[in-house]
Design an enzyme around this catalytic site. Structure first.
Site, PDB file in Angstrom:
ATOM      1  N   ASP A   1      20.908  48.607  31.683  1.00 29.31           N
ATOM      2  CA  ASP A   1      20.573  48.446  32.647  1.00 29.31           C
ATOM      3  C   ASP A   1      22.815  48.516  32.830  1.00 29.31           C
ATOM      4  O   ASP A   1      22.921  48.599  31.755  1.00 29.31           O
ATOM      5  CB  ASP A   1      20.839  47.164  32.998  1.00 29.31           C
ATOM      6  CG  ASP A   1      20.998  46.738  33.946  1.00 29.31           C
ATOM      7  OD1 ASP A   1      20.986  47.116  35.018  1.00 29.31           O
ATOM      8  OD2 ASP A   1      20.918  45.175  34.840  1.00 29.31           O
TER       9      ASP A   1
ATOM     10  N   GLU B   1      25.955  52.443  34.853  1.00 29.22           N
ATOM     11  CA  GLU B   1      26.770  53.760  35.534  1.00 29.22           C
ATOM     12  C   GLU B   1      28.309  53.738  35.004  1.00 29.22           C
ATOM     13  O   GLU B   1      28.689  54.911  34.983  1.00 29.22           O
ATOM     14  CB  GLU B   1      27.248  53.079  37.407  1.00 29.22           C
ATOM     15  CG  GLU B   1      25.159  52.841  37.844  1.00 29.22           C
ATOM     16  CD  GLU B   1      24.483  51.738  37.486  1.00 29.22           C
ATOM     17  OE1 GLU B   1      25.426  50.670  36.814  1.00 29.22           O
ATOM     18  OE2 GLU B   1      23.878  51.676  37.353  1.00 29.22           O
TER      19      GLU B   1
ATOM     20  N   ASP C   1      18.485  47.571  42.544  1.00 31.89           N
ATOM     21  CA  ASP C   1      18.269  46.273  43.180  1.00 31.89           C
ATOM     22  C   ASP C   1      17.649  46.674  44.542  1.00 31.89           C
ATOM     23  O   ASP C   1      18.651  46.027  45.660  1.00 31.89           O
ATOM     24  CB  ASP C   1      19.146  45.857  43.500  1.00 31.89           C
ATOM     25  CG  ASP C   1      20.068  45.327  42.088  1.00 31.89           C
ATOM     26  OD1 ASP C   1      18.750  45.489  40.543  1.00 31.89           O
ATOM     27  OD2 ASP C   1      21.111  45.157  41.512  1.00 31.89           O
TER      28      ASP C   1
HETATM   29  O1  MIG Z   1      23.920  42.378  38.168  1.00 28.82           O
HETATM   30  O2  MIG Z   1      20.194  41.452  34.645  1.00 28.82           O
HETATM   31  O3  MIG Z   1      20.324  45.906  38.474  1.00 28.82           O
HETATM   32  O4  MIG Z   1      17.402  44.348  37.934  1.00 28.82           O
HETATM   33  O5  MIG Z   1      17.659  42.214  36.998  1.00 28.82           O
HETATM   34  C1  MIG Z   1      22.811  42.811  37.770  1.00 28.82           C
HETATM   35  C2  MIG Z   1      20.285  41.105  36.085  1.00 28.82           C
HETATM   36  C3  MIG Z   1      22.580  43.036  36.582  1.00 28.82           C
HETATM   37  C4  MIG Z   1      20.590  44.259  37.713  1.00 28.82           C
HETATM   38  C5  MIG Z   1      19.371  45.132  37.760  1.00 28.82           C
HETATM   39  C6  MIG Z   1      18.599  44.132  37.792  1.00 28.82           C
HETATM   40  C7  MIG Z   1      18.734  42.322  36.658  1.00 28.82           C
HETATM   41  C8  MIG Z   1      19.895  42.237  36.873  1.00 28.82           C
HETATM   42  N1  MIG Z   1      20.998  42.998  36.702  1.00 28.82           N
END
Ligand code: MIG
Length: 682
Positions: free
Chosen positions: A346, A349, A427
């Site tokens: 996650d 980027e 999201d």
């Molecule tokens: O700033 O890990 O897209 O699926 O639950 C949020 C918490 C960070 C973004 C992800 C989302 C995940 C969430 N993350």
């Protein structure tokens, strides 16, 4: 390879195959060194192809036995032909299928704002467009990782223009003439998904906010008690100790090994999230090791770059370097040793908050563009940060689990990300619009080379209504990657949270997915071999039917199953377009002759599904999880007509298939007139 010069420029044209041509322009007459990021093969690794060149003072025409490319004096604008339609562009938000008339920016971004139709930049950047008109499909991949843009008939309706903030004008043209052949070319150059483990094709349950061992145990027990199929539980950031990657929370997840072993006994796999930000904590081993080995990204002044993410003050590994990827890949041992079967990458980027998390985080930015990465700067490496992190994860898991196919999921990526990972669309919201958007979104991303995809079922942000959840699970049960996920501030969105009627709908549709596993698994084999998308827009198989060019709200799962979900509230019917040929209603067997529009009745329990005449659809038994029992008996549903399907079977989880341990069975239906329509056993 012919090179043409127009001083002070140089133009190189490489005919890599009769259907794949590369064009490069160098402003100063000298080509930059190739960086081995997205592209899998160097030009010299392609077998020599035959071609003729015709050069006049105005243009250069290259003819191969399949395609012809005309290159008028170096320019970055190409004319748009009459009737030409544009698709692809990787991950995008708005709900039309055809995508001309806009500017597309390629810059991987944590899009914090809701994914409204005007959002241009998403988590994934794939500079590929896919052009279709009757009798001709081709695609272009812009091989440049700087921030770049395609202006598709926006500034000038007759032109498509490319631009980039740096680097060369370097692009590849993939000729079809069919969409399938275009994807085959993209696959040759940028790679394909390796076969996933079969369990990864089951249903995944996730939520940001499963906070403890006991909460996860209860969740798993609930699925089995209610007999709702499920294979995977995702562990979001709360399993970590103070958001330190590769650690476990000492009290809330006291004995992860035992937890995961117990889950496994009940047929569940564990997938843990990993973020790129490494907490800058002097007593933390990942920070210590990375500093000592000089693995973190440095600013232009030579000092390590720091930014705020979940663990607050954090540093970031330089995934462009092979030794750093190997180190990171090995760190996953702290998870696989506990029994983890997959990694969810996650925030890659990468997202960097402007302010400390304790002060609310502020806006989301990224690493300084002039920060150093390998022999370049973040400006060039940004778009491949997530790509290279996914690569580190995938290659590391392959080393750590040499006999088990692992699963990787990534939020960010670039062209070619399919070699390393599945993807999801980040999201989204519990909005009908986002249910609807997921269709053209996943189809266009699939045309861009990535097939193993899904959107958060039920919507991540906000609260799903029972009706929205039921409709979303219907279509989500047929996403290539099927995962329910929700935000920590939203209501719990497991299938049983919306009352008995919705629970039954979820159970029924997830069971349908599991019965279809032999069909879906075979589609994954096809994509692993040829890059053919699993979810296909209607035009994929009807490229000369211009009526399909704008159909965004119905898709083909493989060649045979037409899926036409309800994407609106309070709605129990919809129009479905059935292209030329005969079609059968999956639920009632009612027969239709296309091309035609029909009105499908769709009370809450029904998602309209149609099967093309000539289909052979292999299916298996009802399952609670993918490897619960052998996929037997195998049922072949045959829909009278002409067609064929190749069934792929293997052990579902090892690498035996790479050594030939698999079976391919070609199923062909021919003389349908002699067939009496009676069902047969066996
Ligand atoms: O700033 O890990 O897209 O699926 O639950 C949020 C918490 C960070 C973004 C992800 C989302 C995940 C969430 N993350």
């Amino acid at each position: 390879m012919p090179t043409f010069t127009f001083p002070p420029l140089a133009l190189a044209i490489s005919v890599l195959s009769p259907k794949l041509i590369r064009l490069r322009y160098a402003r100063n007459g000298k080509f930059a060194k190739r960086r081995a990021w997205a592209v899998t093969k160097d030009d010299s690794e392609f077998a020599p192809a035959k071609f003729d060149v015709n050069e006049t003072s105005q243009e250069i025409i290259i003819n191969t036995n399949a395609s012809s490319v005309t290159s008028v004096n170096p320019s970055v604008a190409k004319s748009i032909a009459t009737g030409e339609h544009f698709y692809g562009f990787g991950e995008r938000t708005y709900s039309s299928l055809e995508r001309s008339g806009r500017i597309y920016t390629h810059w991987a971004s944590d899009t914090a704002a809701p994914h409204t139709p005007d959002v241009d930049r998403m988590y994934v950047a794939i500079p590929i467009y896919f052009s279709v008109r009757p009798n001709l499909a081709y695609a272009v991949y812009f091989n440049n990782t700087h921030r770049s843009q395609f202006d598709v008939g926006y500034t000038d309706p007759n032109q498509i223009r490319f631009s980039a903030d740096g680097g060369e004008m370097d692009y590849y043209v993939f000729y079809g003439p069919t969409p399938r052949e275009v994807n085959e070319g993209i696959a040759q150059l940028l790679g394909t998904h390796p076969m996933p483990p079969r369990w990864a094709l089951g249903y995944h349950q996730s939520r940001w906010g499963y906070k403890s061992d006991s909460e996860i145990r209860k969740l798993a027990a609930e699925f089995r008690k209610r007999e709702i199929p499920c294979d995977v539980i995702h562990f979001d950031i709360d399993y970590m100790d103070g958001y330190r990657v590769f650690t476990w929370h000492p009290t809330r997840f006291k004995s992860p090994k035992k937890l995961i072993a117990d889950l496994r006994r009940d047929g569940f796999r564990a997938v843990t999230i990993i973020d790129p930000g490494v907490k800058a904590d002097k007593r933390y081993f990942v920070y210590q090791e990375g500093l000592k080995k000089n693995y973190f990204i440095k600013k232009s002044n030579g000092r390590v770059f720091h930014g705020y993410v979940w663990p607050d003050d954090s540093v970031f590994a330089d995934f462009t370097r092979e030794e750093v990827r190997a180190w990171w890949g090995d760190l996953q041992k702290h998870l696989t040793d506990k029994g983890v079967s997959g990694i969810w990458n996650d925030m890659n980027e990468p997202a960097v908050f402007k302010k400390p998390f304790s002060e609310g985080g502020g806006d989301v930015g990224t690493i300084d563009l002039d920060a150093k990465q390998s022999e370049t700067t973040h400006a060039e490496a940004h778009n491949v940060f997530g790509y290279n992190m996914a690569r580190a994860s995938h290659e590391g898991l392959r080393k750590l689990l040499p006999d088990e196919r692992a699963f990787t999921l990534t939020r960010s990526g670039f062209a070619g990300m399919q070699k390393f990972s599945a993807g999801w669309s980040g999201d989204n919201h519990a909005w009908w619009e986002h249910l609807e958007t997921s269709l053209p979104q996943l189809c266009n991303w699939g045309l861009s080379g990535v097939s193993f995809l899904g959107a958060d079922i039920g919507g991540f942000n906000g609260d799903a209504s029972p009706e929205l959840f039921a409709r979303w699970m219907q279509i989500g049960s047929l996403y290539p990657f099927a995962r329910g996920h929700s935000h920590t501030d939203s209501i719990y969105q497991e299938p049983w949270r919306f009352g008995e009627r919705v629970e039954k709908i979820c159970r029924d549709y997830l069971r349908l997915r599991y019965r279809l596993l032999p069909y879906i698994y075979s589609l994954f084999y096809e994509t692993s071999q040829h890059g053919t998308p699993i979810w296909r827009p209607m035009f994929y198989h009807y490229p000369n039917d211009e009526h399909t060019y704008h159909l965004h709200d119905q898709i083909l799962l493989g060649e045979f199953i037409l899926v036409a979900p309800i994407t609106k509230a309070n709605c129990d019917q919809r129009t479905v377009y059935l292209p030329q040929g005969e079609w059968f209603d999956y639920w009632t067997d009612e027969k239709f002759s296309g091309a035609t529009h029909i009105t499908a009745r769709a009370p809450l329990e029904v998602m309209p599904l149609y099967v093309r005449a000539g289909a052979v659809i292999p299916s298996g038994p009802d399952l609670n999880y993918a490897d619960e029992k052998p996929l037997s008996p195998l049922t072949l549903d045959v829909y009278a007509g002409e067609g064929e399907f190749t069934l792929y079977e293997d052990d579902g989880h090892t690498f035996g298939y790479e050594r030939g341990e698999f079976a391919l069975t070609r199923l062909e239906i021919k003389d349908s007139s002699a067939w009496d329509g009676e069902e047969r056993d066996g």
